[in-house]
Design an enzyme around this catalytic site. Structure first.
Site, PDB file in Angstrom:
ATOM      1  N   ARG A  84     -12.941  -8.770   1.233  1.00 13.19           N
ATOM      2  CA  ARG A  84     -12.040  -9.914   1.765  1.00 13.19           C
ATOM      3  C   ARG A  84     -12.815 -10.566   2.942  1.00 13.19           C
ATOM      4  NH1 ARG A  84      -6.772  -7.314   3.016  1.00 13.19           N
ATOM      5  NH2 ARG A  84      -7.838  -5.547   3.878  1.00 13.19           N
ATOM      6  N   GLU A  85     -14.141 -10.677   2.798  1.00 15.91           N
ATOM      7  CA  GLU A  85     -14.738 -11.492   3.863  1.00 15.91           C
ATOM      8  C   GLU A  85     -14.303 -13.033   4.126  1.00 15.91           C
ATOM      9  OE1 GLU A  85     -18.037  -8.628   2.068  1.00 15.91           O
ATOM     10  OE2 GLU A  85     -16.158  -9.843   1.395  1.00 15.91           O
ATOM     11  N   LEU A  86     -14.004 -13.421   3.228  1.00 18.82           N
ATOM     12  CA  LEU A  86     -13.601 -14.954   3.405  1.00 18.82           C
ATOM     13  C   LEU A  86     -12.134 -14.912   3.813  1.00 18.82           C
ATOM     14  CD1 LEU A  86     -13.905 -18.004   2.705  1.00 18.82           C
ATOM     15  CD2 LEU A  86     -13.074 -17.693   0.679  1.00 18.82           C
ATOM     16  N   ILE A  89      15.275 -13.095   3.867  1.00 20.69           N
ATOM     17  CA  ILE A  89      14.910 -12.669   2.520  1.00 20.69           C
ATOM     18  C   ILE A  89      14.851 -11.315   2.802  1.00 20.69           C
ATOM     19  CG2 ILE A  89      13.553 -13.097   0.714  1.00 20.69           C
ATOM     20  CD1 ILE A  89      15.732 -15.167   1.551  1.00 20.69           C
ATOM     21  N   TRP A 102       3.652  -7.741 -11.099  1.00 16.55           N
ATOM     22  CA  TRP A 102       2.831  -7.674  -9.769  1.00 16.55           C
ATOM     23  C   TRP A 102       1.961  -6.184  -9.948  1.00 16.55           C
ATOM     24  CZ3 TRP A 102       5.816 -10.191  -5.341  1.00 16.55           C
ATOM     25  CH2 TRP A 102       5.633 -11.463  -5.440  1.00 16.55           C
ATOM     26  N   GLU A 113      13.249 -20.131  -3.076  1.00 14.52           N
ATOM     27  CA  GLU A 113      12.208 -20.802  -2.261  1.00 14.52           C
ATOM     28  C   GLU A 113      12.547 -22.141  -2.807  1.00 14.52           C
ATOM     29  OE1 GLU A 113       9.091 -23.554  -1.886  1.00 14.52           O
ATOM     30  OE2 GLU A 113       9.391 -22.786  -4.018  1.00 14.52           O
ATOM     31  N   HIS A 126       5.518 -20.177   4.558  1.00 12.62           N
ATOM     32  CA  HIS A 126       3.959 -20.024   3.985  1.00 12.62           C
ATOM     33  C   HIS A 126       3.359 -21.030   5.026  1.00 12.62           C
ATOM     34  CE1 HIS A 126       6.263 -19.003   0.382  1.00 12.62           C
ATOM     35  NE2 HIS A 126       5.294 -17.767   0.406  1.00 12.62           N
TER      36      HIS A 126
END
Length: 767
Positions: free
Chosen positions: A15-17, A428, A558, A663, A692
């Site tokens: 997950r470097e980015l 929520i 998920w 949402e 978000h």
């Protein structure tokens, strides 16, 4: 025989980015440093693809946030409110993705929606009537040159014009067809740029081709591509589709002057039949998506070889993935703790490259070693079954899916039970997962923090969360979910039938990554999942505290599902497990229970003709099964994200929850019209601000949103809440935003009371 992929994961093996981009957001690194990290990451990925002997390597699948947003920027589809900020190109890009609140102005982010039937989310381009389409190919060109410096002649990848134009929203009179002429010119300009850089091919991604397409739309697509491909200087075009079949458009596609067509033979149920029945042009290549780009199980080689054998009778075949590998984790090498006997059944992105190479070897040489090894693997038993679970599923009847009394009767009972004010306020569920909380969890896992000490810290955090909610005046509270790593993984870890990874991260949107658990066997509840935390939180306050659960459809959607049983059966197993938790919470005095179905729409078939038979006819009853046995006074809430629900509002009402939150802020409250049109009976909480984005909404802004809601829905039906859980926000943003939410709701109550008093006074005067 050649091999390729549609696209590759861009966040990096570790997950470097994600981490670099978040450091940039916090101003811990500069724009130049972020760009340098991204360049290194791209080079690493290209070197990996070369090492894995991929024959045909894409570029342009890398993005700082989203490739649809990249395409919008590429063609200057940038609304004026972002241009007016006068930010750098990258800052403007991130303002579109996340919103902006600072010295240059205050703007909300673009809408964000599910990317077809995946857990990835794309940014929705917003097209104004004043838009001026022009090309800014600087990033596209830079990435081509980077690949060339590594000795790679890449295949640049761009979202296709039909998908781009038809996923966008239009704020004025213009529609997609009005965009085509200038968009065609812009694509042709890019073709020339790509051609001049020495690239032989360009990939145009058109997943929207797998929707139901009416005759006039087919004609529209045919005309669009004939005009697009009429230019003189252009590379060969690979028209890439995925996530389904092209039954409506197949003949049109094979007649187009493109050099290649990419078809999905995993989710594209009819694609093989289409090729066999209608043939395939000899002057085109067929990029065959035979490796599953969305699931993590090993490919069964013999089945795939049989498919390829049938295709080779009709076409010149290139082996590929069914879609981008963006949707699977990076590599199994990050999972050293998995048993070898378990690891053998999985293929993440890197391993899928190996599968492509092995299939190529089997097809082009006499070496069948990989095939024999694969056959032995699939001869093994890999899924764990439980007879008690199977019996419970087989024993279900219609009464198990029906809650009594009916909604209207329950609503009256619950009004007397809770006596909430009008416009009741809540959140929520989750509160921010601070660095401190994550450190506690990590230390507890390593044994550096005792179970009792960890529990004490969580209770202190919960108590502070409850105290804050009481202080600001929320009506229904939550415990904050500080003990939870993820809304699906947390429950999976406590259910039998799941397997877990350490670093199998998958990008969900922007810098948000998730680690889907793997369904390894029949699922059942072994012990309480959340009762202790909910009971403790409720003991701290006289206000109701919601029990917070994730619903069966979302847990299934998920997770990486099994392949030996249907999605329906896995979901019903989950529903029975969550039902047991619901009844346990009720028994322990929890009067409001929220069962989130954030991902309800995710596996909804892309073709409407399949919606009910393949999904809704079992997904909606699965939710009802979870709460069908609770008492009338127990109030059942649910929550749904990314409000693309207007076309299934009737079915959502049939979930028979007492309160549903949606949402809504990023979609401009579009769902309200659908609710009113459908005469939606359930109480509803359309999100009044976007969680978000790091923006903090003002009181006036939230008041205005509430006013818009009340123009469409009766006040007795409306709840006030944020768009989604607050886990990803920081505490400062969260606390101020929630204070504003409660202040706005209370002010609106006073306004409504004043109006009622005025009306009553006028009535008395009239009499």
């Amino acid at each position: 025989m050649q091999t390729t992929i549609v696209g590759f994961p861009r966040v990096g093996a570790n997950r470097e980015l994600k981490f670099a981009t978040e450091e940039y957001f916090r101003r811990e690194i500069t724009e130049e440093q972020l760009e340098a990290i991204a360049k290194t990451l791209r080079q690493t990925h290209w070197n990996t693809l070369q090492t894995q002997q991929l024959d045909w390597i894409p570029s342009g699948d890398f993005s700082f946030f989203d490739t649809v947003l990249d395409a919008a920027v590429l063609f200057n589809l940038i609304p004026q409110k972002y241009q007016a900020l006068n930010l750098s190109k990258l800052e403007t890009y991130f303002a579109m993705a996340r919103g902006y609140q600072g010295e240059r102005g205050d703007v909300t982010a673009l809408a964000m929606k599910k990317w077809f039937n995946t857990n990835y989310h794309y940014m929705v381009p917003e097209i104004e009537d004043t838009v001026t389409i022009k090309v800014d190919a600087s990033r596209l060109v830079a990435q081509i040159k980077e690949a060339q410096q590594l000795g790679i002649t890449p295949r640049p990848t761009i979202v296709g014009p039909y998908t781009l134009a038809n996923l966008a929203v239009y704020t004025g009179k213009k529609q997609a067809q009005d965009l085509y002429p200038k968009l065609i010119e812009a694509y042709q300009e890019i073709f020339t740029i790509i051609h001049d850089l020495g690239c032989e091919w360009v990939q145009l991604d058109e997943p929207a081709f797998v929707f139901d397409l009416e005759d006039h739309t087919q004609v529209e697509i045919k005309r669009l591509y004939e005009n697009l491909l009429s230019g003189k200087l252009q590379p060969k075009v690979l028209l890439q589709t995925y996530f389904g079949d092209v039954r409506d458009l197949y003949q049109t596609l094979i007649d187009l002057p493109v050099a290649g067509i990419g078809l999905d033979f995993i989710e594209g149920r009819k694609n093989l039949e289409l090729v066999q029945t209608n043939g395939f042009p000899k002057d085109k290549i067929l990029v065959a998506g035979v490796i599953n780009g969305k699931n993590i199980w090993r490919n069964q080689y013999q089945q795939t070889l049989n498919t390829i054998e049938q295709l080779q009778k009709e076409a010149q075949v290139v082996l590929s993935t069914s879609c981008s590998l963006l949707h699977v984790p990076y590599t199994l090498e990050n999972e050293p703790d998995l048993l070898d006997t378990t690891r053998a059944h999985f293929a993440f992105a890197i391993e899928k490259l190996t599968e492509l190479q092995e299939l190529k070897t089997i097809l082009t040489t006499k070496d069948k070693t990989a095939l024999q090894h694969n056959q032995r693997l699939f001869a093994q038993t890999r899924f764990v079954k439980n007879q008690t679970v199977e019996h419970a599923i087989n024993s279900l009847n219609a009464q198990d899916f029906t809650r009594l009394p009916a909604l209207a009767t329950r609503a009256a009972i619950q009004r007397d039970t809770f006596d909430f004010p009008i416009l009741p306020t809540t959140t929520i569920g989750s509160f921010p997962q601070t660095k401190e909380v994550k450190q506690w969890r990590a230390k507890a896992k390593k044994g550096e923090l005792s179970a009792s000490a960890y529990q004490q810290k969580l209770q202190e955090k919960t108590a502070a969360c409850i105290a804050f909610q009481e202080e600001i005046g929320l009506d229904v509270l939550v415990h904050g979910e500080f003990e939870r790593n993820d809304m699906v993984e947390y429950f999976g870890e406590r259910l039998a039938g799941y397997l877990f990874t350490k670093k199998a991260w998958v990008q969900s949107y922007g810098t948000r990554c998730v680690k889907p658990p793997i369904i390894w066997g029949d699922i059942y509840r072994q012990a309480p999942l959340s009762v202790a935390e909910s009971v403790y939180a409720q003991s701290l306050t006289n206000k109701p505290v919601k029990g917070m659960l994730t619903g069966p459809v979302t847990i299934l959607n998920w997770s990486f599902p099994r392949e030996d049983i249907s999605l329906k059966e896995s979901t019903l197993q989950l529903a029975l497990a969550i039902q047991a938790e619901v009844l346990d919470l009720e028994k322990h005095g929890i009067q409001i229970i929220q069962i989130d179905e954030a991902a309800l729409r995710e596996k909804l078939p892309l073709r409407k003709s399949d919606w009910h038979s393949q999904y809704l006819d079992w997904a909606i009853p699965a939710f009802r099964l979870v709460h069908s046995k609770v008492k009338a006074k127990t109030q059942i809430h649910t929550h749904m994200c990314y409000s693309e629900f207007t076309d299934i509002i009737k079915e959502i009402d049939q979930m028979d929850a007492d309160v549903i939150s949606f949402e809504a802020s990023r979609s401009n409250l579009d769902i309200l019209d659908a609710l009113r049109k459908q005469d939606f009976q359930t109480q509803v909480g359309p999100g009044v601000y976007d969680i978000h984005s790091p923006r903090i909404p003002t009181v006036a802004e939230i008041e205005h949103t509430i006013e818009k809601i009340l123009e469409k829905l009766p006040v007795q039906q409306v709840w006030i809440n944020p768009d989604c859980g607050l886990k990803t926000r920081n505490e400062a943003e969260t606390y101020e935003s929630l204070r504003h939410l409660v202040t706005a709701a209370k002010q609106k109550r006073r306004d409504l009371d004043a109006n009622r008093s005025l009306v009553s006074r006028k009535d008395r005067l009239f009499v």
